[in-house]
Enzyme design. Structure first.
Site, short mmCIF file in Angstrom:
data_model
loop_
_atom_site.label_atom_id
_atom_site.label_comp_id
_atom_site.label_asym_id
_atom_site.label_seq_id
_atom_site.Cartn_x
_atom_site.Cartn_y
_atom_site.Cartn_z
N ASN A 208 0.86 -1.19 0.00
CA ASN A 208 0.00 0.00 0.00
C ASN A 208 0.89 1.24 0.00
OD1 ASN A 208 0.53 0.86 2.83
ND2 ASN A 208 -0.36 -1.16 3.26
N ILE A 305 -3.05 -7.17 14.18
CA ILE A 305 -2.03 -7.01 15.23
C ILE A 305 -2.58 -6.16 16.37
CG2 ILE A 305 0.34 -6.26 15.68
CD1 ILE A 305 0.75 -6.57 12.56
N LYS A 340 -11.84 -3.43 17.98
CA LYS A 340 -10.48 -3.91 18.22
C LYS A 340 -10.11 -3.90 19.70
CE LYS A 340 -8.93 -2.82 13.59
NZ LYS A 340 -7.78 -3.04 12.73
N1 CTP Z 1 -4.01 -3.05 12.00
C1 CTP Z 1 -3.27 -4.10 12.50
N2 CTP Z 1 -3.26 -5.29 11.86
C2 CTP Z 1 -3.98 -5.47 10.73
C3 CTP Z 1 -4.75 -4.41 10.20
C4 CTP Z 1 -4.74 -3.21 10.87
O1 CTP Z 1 -2.61 -3.92 13.52
N3 CTP Z 1 -3.96 -6.65 10.13
C5 CTP Z 1 -4.05 -1.80 12.74
C6 CTP Z 1 -3.43 -0.61 12.04
O2 CTP Z 1 -2.06 -0.47 12.37
C7 CTP Z 1 -4.25 0.53 12.59
C8 CTP Z 1 -5.61 -0.08 12.82
O3 CTP Z 1 -5.39 -1.47 12.93
O4 CTP Z 1 -3.77 0.97 13.83
C9 CTP Z 1 -6.63 0.16 11.77
O5 CTP Z 1 -6.12 -0.10 10.50
P1 CTP Z 1 -7.00 0.17 9.21
O6 CTP Z 1 -6.23 -0.26 8.02
O7 CTP Z 1 -7.55 1.56 9.26
O8 CTP Z 1 -8.24 -0.76 9.50
P2 CTP Z 1 -8.53 -2.25 9.17
O9 CTP Z 1 -8.51 -3.02 10.42
O10 CTP Z 1 -7.65 -2.72 8.09
O11 CTP Z 1 -10.06 -2.15 8.70
P3 CTP Z 1 -10.66 -1.70 7.28
O12 CTP Z 1 -9.73 -2.24 6.24
O13 CTP Z 1 -11.99 -2.33 7.29
O14 CTP Z 1 -10.75 -0.21 7.30
#
Ligand code: CTP
Length: 399
Positions: A208, A305, A340
């Site tokens: 990304n 995570i 979360k």
């Molecule tokens: N995060 C994480 N592990 C993942 C995905 C996300 O620790 N596999 C953490 C990111 O570091 C951030 C938060 O969760 O602090 C939210 O990440 P975001 O990408 O905004 O959300 P997603 O959980 O991916 O949800 P969505 O894709 O539905 O927006």
């Protein structure tokens, strides 16, 4: 600012040694006393006489100097200081420090000291970027050594790049920071940063647009408030900050492992843009193009995570997540906070027209149990500093 502080200044053998004379002047101007140590190579660049004259104190050069041994001894010399500064710190000195050599006065003092150590590296650009030096740097940082610089610019050897010793004013600021305890002194803070790369085959991956700028600025701001920072970073395009312990990973699963290994922590900030999915079984050989056949990728969900740590046994007292959204930013972020199980969410709109992902600025909403704060658009560094202060306040507040 530095009144009554005693700085043991080790001057290594580099052309930048002349700047250390100015550093001595600045330190004394701030009220510090300077105990100078000149390595054998250092004495090729500046004379003991000029160092002693500026320091207003004798120069120590020899481990087996009988006068010094009878009067003070190297153990005491290394411990009577408030801070040990190595400037310039050459590639050789870094290598010897990282391996624990003790075969001359400077290396023995560095091994014997029980005080914090700050180094100001100075060397040719190729010596600085050499994997051996970078390995030594990582070891020294992991050992708790603070680092200032090097700067990027034209070098005395005619080349250009990173390797120039920091200017004396910047070293002075780093010395002041090293001697000033901040509100996060004694606290361990974990920060994740950057994107993750999820392999498709040995040469292709899914990624990304995260640059790692916000997580990096945050780690630096937390460090500046005195925290010990464990910085777990995916393949970011900005360099990690100095003075933090860096754990480099590629995939979400590696990031989870590194985060778990770095716990316990007083606070954890999840600024990484973790890939939600990985290719179920990445090919072990490069996928070959076949006429008329399009590859189909099957995905698996990556571990979350932030959710794992928020709901885990080793949950830090304060867990902060980020939310990257492109619409209904606050609503989605509030739902994410609950789902979360973290304490705060820093939500931002990463729609391409905002220029936030990969850019210099950020406009965030801080979502806590008490509601939503809309912060004005500001640089990622300012967001980081404001957030770091809030984190310090939260950790200081009585439970
Ligand atoms: N995060 C994480 N592990 C993942 C995905 C996300 O620790 N596999 C953490 C990111 O570091 C951030 C938060 O969760 O602090 C939210 O990440 P975001 O990408 O905004 O959300 P997603 O959980 O991916 O949800 P969505 O894709 O539905 O927006």
């Amino acid at each position: 600012m530095l009144a009554d502080k005693r700085i043991l200044l080790i001057i290594g053998g580099g052309i930048a040694a002349y700047k250390s004379l100015e550093l001595i002047r600045l330190l004394r101007g701030q009220g510090a006393s300077v105990v100078p140590v000149l390595t054998r190579a250092g004495a090729e660049f500046v004379t003991p006489l000029s160092v002693a004259a500026l320091a207003g104190a004798p120069v120590h050069q020899d481990l087996f100097d009988l006068t010094t041994e009878s009067e003070m001894g190297h153990i005491q010399l290394s411990r009577a200081a408030d801070l040990v500064v190595v400037a310039p710190c050459t590639a050789d000195l870094m290598a010897r420090m990282s391996r624990g050599h003790a075969d001359d006065l400077a290396s023995t003092l560095l091994m014997a000291t029980d005080k914090p150590v700050l180094i100001a590296p100075a060397m040719n650009v190729h010596m600085w970027s050499h994997p051996a030096t970078q390995r030594n740097l990582a070891t020294l940082i992991a050992d708790g050594v603070a680092v200032t610089g090097p700067d990027t610019g034209d070098m005395a050897c005619g080349e250009h790049g990173p390797g120039r010793m920091s200017e004396p004013g910047a070293i002075l600021a780093a010395i002041e920071a090293a001697l000033t305890s901040g509100p996060l002194t004694g606290k361990h803070v974990l920060v994740t940063s950057g994107p993750t790369h999820e392999p498709i085959d040995p040469v292709r991956y899914i990624a990304n647009r995260s640059s790692g700028a916000q997580g990096t600025a945050l780690a630096a701001a937390l460090r500046d408030l005195g925290a010990r920072v464990s910085f777990v970073t995916g393949p970011a395009s900005v360099a990690p900050p100095y003075g933090v312990e860096v754990f480099r990973v590629e995939t979400a699963r590696q990031m989870l492992d590194a985060v778990t290994a770095a716990l316990p922590a007083d606070a954890a900030i999840f600024a990484a843009a973790v890939a939600d999915w990985r290719v179920q079984s990445a090919a072990t050989q490069k996928m070959k193009k076949q006429p008329g056949v399009l590859p189909a990728l099957h995905f698996s969900e990556n571990p979350d995570i932030l959710a794992t740590v928020s709901q885990g046994a080793q949950r830090p007292a304060l867990v902060v997540g980020f939310a990257a959204e492109t619409r209904d930013v606050v609503e989605h972020a509030q739902a994410k906070r609950t789902r979360k199980g973290c304490d705060w969410i820093v939500a931002n709109d990463v729609s391409p027209e905002t220029g936030i992902m990969g850019g210099q600025d950020n406009a965030v909403h801080l979502i806590t149990a008490n509601g939503v704060e809309d912060w004005p658009r500001m640089s990622k560094i300012d967001v980081a500093q404001r957030l770091a202060r809030r984190i310090a306040d939260a950790l200081e507040a009585p439970a």
